[in-house]
Enzyme design. Structure first.
Site, short mmCIF file in Angstrom:
data_model
loop_
_atom_site.label_atom_id
_atom_site.label_comp_id
_atom_site.label_asym_id
_atom_site.label_seq_id
_atom_site.Cartn_x
_atom_site.Cartn_y
_atom_site.Cartn_z
N THR A 1 -4.23 4.20 6.63
CA THR A 1 -3.02 4.30 5.91
C THR A 1 -3.03 5.95 5.66
OG1 THR A 1 -4.32 3.92 3.90
CG2 THR A 1 -2.99 2.14 4.98
N GLU B 1 -0.12 4.27 -0.62
CA GLU B 1 -0.66 4.14 0.63
C GLU B 1 0.09 3.51 1.67
OE1 GLU B 1 -5.58 4.19 0.29
OE2 GLU B 1 -4.57 2.29 -0.39
N TYR C 1 -2.95 14.87 7.41
CA TYR C 1 -3.27 15.65 6.25
C TYR C 1 -2.59 16.85 6.16
CZ TYR C 1 -7.05 11.95 6.54
OH TYR C 1 -7.76 10.71 6.72
N ARG D 1 6.28 -7.94 -2.02
CA ARG D 1 5.60 -8.88 -3.01
C ARG D 1 4.80 -7.93 -4.07
NH1 ARG D 1 0.07 -8.14 -2.32
NH2 ARG D 1 -0.71 -7.86 -0.37
N PHE E 1 -7.66 -10.04 -4.38
CA PHE E 1 -7.99 -11.01 -3.28
C PHE E 1 -9.43 -11.34 -3.47
CE2 PHE E 1 -4.11 -9.32 -1.41
CZ PHE E 1 -3.32 -10.21 -1.10
#
Length: 314
Positions: free
Chosen positions: A211, A261, A272, A285, A290
């Protein structure tokens, strides 16, 4: 488009501000949504009809932030983004008025005499709910009365979509509920965030989903934490992807500042330090914790598939 930062009291000659008669749209215009575009478009149209330059007078910081409403320290369109949109609308000049305690205390009469008259306005265009002067006592009717025939005032009626008035407040509320369809409709474009790609914890690459960690360059309104289908632009190229906005509860607890991210599909460049603009196309969502890394990986795959499907529709 010329941009003139100005402070009160205004010294027109010292700041080279006087450009002759002009048509000025006045307001904060946070979001530059469809209602704002109606006001600005009317000013541009009137200016063309009169053969005069068109201008916008806006305020920085947001007046409500100075009045103690903390939520207005974050904006739908921070200054740089707002200027880009103004330019795309064909405006000739923008006056960015520093909104501070001295300006806040001006009476409506002083605002007209020592701000608008100083700039030599021929016509002022404003929204029906525009207020000015100390405690917002000035209204469009007040502006008409105080003009004393020196300039005309054109008041734009409420801009409605589906029977509802378009407003920055409604857009903010829709961002916090994940209703991106409403946000896009009211803005007339997708909501976007811009920032610099910075070093993150590099955890994404270890689970197969690298990411770009984005540090916002300006004080944007950050929408509800969750997962989004996005279009990203970096180094002039556009990519599709999926982005998480939130505090990564699977890995961290007690984190308050949200991170952004973005996982870009079919992308492997090192970026970067580069500037990235991310358009939020669809809310997929809400963020959740988790029970295991494997469960998270499974969900990221599902999120990526859902994002690809939504993005294929546009």
């Amino acid at each position: 488009m010329q941009i003139f930062p100005i402070t009160y009291p205004i010294d027109v000659e010292q700041n080279s501000l006087y450009i002759g008669k002009q048509v000025v749209a006045i307001g904060d215009f946070d979001g530059v949504h469809m209602g704002h575009r109606e006001v600005i478009g009317r000013a541009v149209q009137t200016a063309k009809h009169l053969g005069l330059p068109s201008a916008i007078m806006t305020f920085d910081p947001h007046p409500r932030a100075i009045m103690g409403q903390d939520k207005y320290t974050e904006l739908l369109t921070p200054r740089e983004r707002k200027m880009e949109i103004f330019s795309s609308l064909g405006v000739d000049h923008v006056y960015i008025v520093t909104f501070d305690a001295s300006l806040m205390r001006l009476t409506p009469e002083h605002f007209v005499d020592h701000v608008l008259d100083k700039l030599g306005v021929e016509s002022v265009v404003c929204g029906f709910d525009f207020t000015f002067g100390f405690q917002g006592k000035g209204t469009p009717d007040t502006l008409c009365e105080l003009s004393h025939g020196k300039f005309t005032v054109e008041v734009v009626r409420p801009f409605q979509m589906n029977g509802e008035k378009v407003s920055s407040t409604l857009i903010r509320e829709s961002l916090q509920s994940g209703d991106l369809d409403t946000v896009t409709r009211l803005l007339g474009r997708t909501y976007s965030l811009r920032g610099t790609v910075v070093d993150g914890d590099k955890r994404g690459r270890t689970i197969g989903f690298p990411t770009a960690n984005i540090q916002l360059d300006e004080p944007y309104v950050v929408p509800i934490h969750g997962v989004y289908a996005v279009k990203a632009t970096v180094n002039g190229e556009s990519y599709r992807g999926v982005m998480n906005i939130g505090v990564k509860p699977t890995f961290k607890t007690g984190e308050l500042k949200p991170s952004l991210e973005a996982h870009l599909f079919d992308f492997s460049q090192q970026i970067y330090g580069e500037t990235m603009t991310v358009e939020l196309v669809a809310f997929l969502r809400e963020e959740r914790k988790f029970t295991s890394i494997d469960a998270l990986i499974t969900q990221i795959k599902l999120d990526s598939d859902a994002a690809r499907a939504r993005l294929s529709e546009i």
